[in-house]
Scaffold this motif. Structure first.
Motif, mmCIF file in Angstrom:
data_model
loop_
_atom_site.group_PDB
_atom_site.id
_atom_site.type_symbol
_atom_site.label_atom_id
_atom_site.label_comp_id
_atom_site.label_asym_id
_atom_site.label_seq_id
_atom_site.Cartn_x
_atom_site.Cartn_y
_atom_site.Cartn_z
ATOM 1 N N MET A 127 60.925 7.258 -15.196
ATOM 2 C CA MET A 127 61.944 6.768 -14.299
ATOM 3 C C MET A 127 63.318 6.938 -14.944
ATOM 4 S SD MET A 127 61.591 3.152 -12.297
ATOM 5 C CE MET A 127 60.367 3.258 -11.034
ATOM 6 N N GLN A 128 64.242 7.399 -14.189
ATOM 7 C CA GLN A 128 65.610 7.574 -14.662
ATOM 8 C C GLN A 128 66.313 6.223 -14.715
ATOM 9 O OE1 GLN A 128 67.479 10.633 -15.023
ATOM 10 N NE2 GLN A 128 65.691 11.938 -14.802
ATOM 11 N N GLY A 129 67.376 6.118 -15.512
ATOM 12 C CA GLY A 129 68.130 4.876 -15.649
ATOM 13 C C GLY A 129 68.668 4.365 -14.325
ATOM 14 N N ARG A 130 69.134 5.277 -13.490
ATOM 15 C CA ARG A 130 69.678 4.886 -12.192
ATOM 16 C C ARG A 130 68.589 4.320 -11.295
ATOM 17 N NH1 ARG A 130 74.525 6.216 -9.752
ATOM 18 N NH2 ARG A 130 74.501 6.083 -7.486
ATOM 19 N N ASP A 131 67.393 4.904 -11.344
ATOM 20 C CA ASP A 131 66.274 4.422 -10.540
ATOM 21 C C ASP A 131 65.859 3.009 -10.973
ATOM 22 O OD1 ASP A 131 66.226 6.859 -9.212
ATOM 23 O OD2 ASP A 131 64.688 7.693 -10.531
#
Length: 64
Positions: free
Chosen positions: A1-5
């Motif tokens: 998972m990306q930081g923004r997600d």
């Protein structure tokens, strides 16, 4: 998972929590009880440390 997600998921969960009136009521009760406990602990600590005298105050017999 990306930081923004992860941040979006976190914000969505906070929104869900505060959208439920029961959660908000329970949170307010918890916060009030925590505040009361903190005040009681501070008062008790002051009494233990010399009836409200600061623990780090200089003794009266010492002049600077």
């Amino acid at each position: 998972m990306q930081g923004r997600d992860v941040m979006t998921l976190f914000i969505d969960e906070i929104h869900k929590f505060y959208s439920n009136p029961q959660n908000v009521k329970a949170f307010e009760e918890w916060r009030k009880k925590k505040h009361e406990n903190k005040n009681a602990a501070t008062k008790e600590s002051s009494q233990i440390n010399g009836l409200g005298v600061r623990r780090h105050s200089k003794p009266a017999s010492i002049s600077l």
